[in-house]
Design a protein around this motif. Structure first.
Motif, PDB file in Angstrom:
ATOM      1  N   SER A 274     -17.669  28.308  -8.308  1.00  0.00           N
ATOM      2  CA  SER A 274     -18.246  27.551  -7.192  1.00  0.00           C
ATOM      3  C   SER A 274     -17.505  27.838  -5.893  1.00  0.00           C
ATOM      4  N   SER A 275     -16.208  28.134  -6.006  1.00  0.00           N
ATOM      5  CA  SER A 275     -15.376  28.383  -4.825  1.00  0.00           C
ATOM      6  C   SER A 275     -15.421  29.828  -4.357  1.00  0.00           C
ATOM      7  N   LYS A 276     -16.176  30.672  -5.071  1.00  0.00           N
ATOM      8  CA  LYS A 276     -16.225  32.100  -4.771  1.00  0.00           C
ATOM      9  C   LYS A 276     -16.861  32.363  -3.402  1.00  0.00           C
ATOM     10  N   ASN A 277     -16.196  33.181  -2.605  1.00  0.00           N
ATOM     11  CA  ASN A 277     -16.762  33.634  -1.335  1.00  0.00           C
ATOM     12  C   ASN A 277     -17.708  34.795  -1.650  1.00  0.00           C
ATOM     13  N   MET A 278     -18.973  34.491  -1.763  1.00  0.00           N
ATOM     14  CA  MET A 278     -19.937  35.461  -2.267  1.00  0.00           C
ATOM     15  C   MET A 278     -20.233  36.561  -1.251  1.00  0.00           C
TER      16      MET A 278
END
Length: 307
Positions: A274-278
């Motif tokens: 969820s915290s991934k910088n996509m």
């Protein structure tokens, strides 16, 4: 010095695989072609890059330093190519996905058209067990993971893809009486498990525990293919995902054995932190999968409805 990028690539692959033969296979080149490139590359240095002892190639300390530099050079070249494609409005870069071993029968179908459409996207897909997949995701080493059970300790987003059905299977020569395998007969079967850390093993253990079945013999294998071949040979029985044994069941090498409480049904999920910088590539893949998953399931996995 007048070495080429191709020579750097060839040498790096030889260092990685410690074999000219394996490097030629990995690069889809003939062995003589690889040997010629290696010879031309070595001729540009007065210090040996490698030594041959018997039939084995050994990389010297200097050769390893050259390989380390070659890796950096080739990565920079890739970065330039990615930037050039980006300026042309194309998706470009690496997409890293870790999947559990049985998911190799599923994941390629959900991303093949996406990868083929975006030629500037390089796919790196690691196929391993559940524990290693979750570790790679947790350490932010990959963009996505494909699993059949959701990790409880991580905050993730997901796309639910399709059902994963697990059946009891045995070799073609096994015969049983009745509509379902009885508990007493179940307890006589030599069972073969996947290794610790495998989601298939966890599901199998949970089912056996819930049925309070006492098994007398256990074997362990570290891949779905090895497990399948062991069951086909008559070495034992197992609870396996149907997705990985389609052809073996179709031609009669394996048989699905009816057991009350089976199949166990889980779901394949494409997950990411969820915290991934996509990245732009990751966002595009999410959009693509959401829009096309039902078409992919109908086209490639409609046969599952027969079971």
């Amino acid at each position: 010095m007048n070495y080429t990028l191709h020579q750097l690539e060839v040498f790096l692959k030889i260092v990685e695989l410690q074999s000219v033969t394996k490097a030629s296979e990995a690069l889809y080149l003939t062995q003589p072609a690889v040997s010629i490139q290696l010879k031309k590359f070595q001729e540009q240095f007065k210090i040996p890059l490698f030594e041959i002892v018997g039939r084995q190639i050994y990389i010297t300390e200097f050769g390893q330093e050259v390989a380390d530099a070659a890796l950096k050079i080739l990565e920079e070249v890739k970065a330039i190519n990615y930037k050039a494609l980006s300026y042309q409005g194309q998706l470009a870069g690496k997409l890293k996905i870790a999947i559990v071993s049985t998911a190799k029968y599923v994941m390629p179908y959900f991303i093949s058209d996406f990868i083929n459409e975006h030629r500037g996207v390089d796919l790196v897909m690691d196929v391993t067990n559940k524990a290693s997949v979750i570790k790679a995701l947790e350490n932010n080493e990959v963009d996505f993971a494909m699993v059949s059970t959701i990790p409880k300790k991580l905050k993730i987003n997901r796309i639910e893809l399709m059902k994963n059905q697990l059946f009891m299977v045995g070799g073609k020569d096994y015969k049983f009486k009745g509509d379902y395998l009885s508990k007493s007969e179940f307890q006589k079967l030599p069972l073969i498990y996947r290794e610790q850390g495998s989601a298939t093993r966890l599901a199998m253990e949970k089912f056996i525990e819930s049925k309070k079945v006492s098994t007398y013999k256990k074997m362990e294998l570290t891949s779905n293919e090895a497990l399948k071949q062991a069951v086909i040979s008559g070495l034992g029985f197992s609870i396996m995902p149907l997705i990985g044994i389609k052809n073996a069941v179709a031609i009669g090498d394996l048989q699905v054995i009816p057991v009350k409480g089976l199949p166990m049904i889980t779901n394949w999920n494409l997950i990411w932190l969820s915290s991934k910088n996509m990245s732009t590539i990751s966002k595009s893949l999410i959009e693509y999968v959401n829009e096309n998953k039902e078409v992919v399931i109908k086209k490639h996995f409609g046969w599952l409805k027969r079971y």
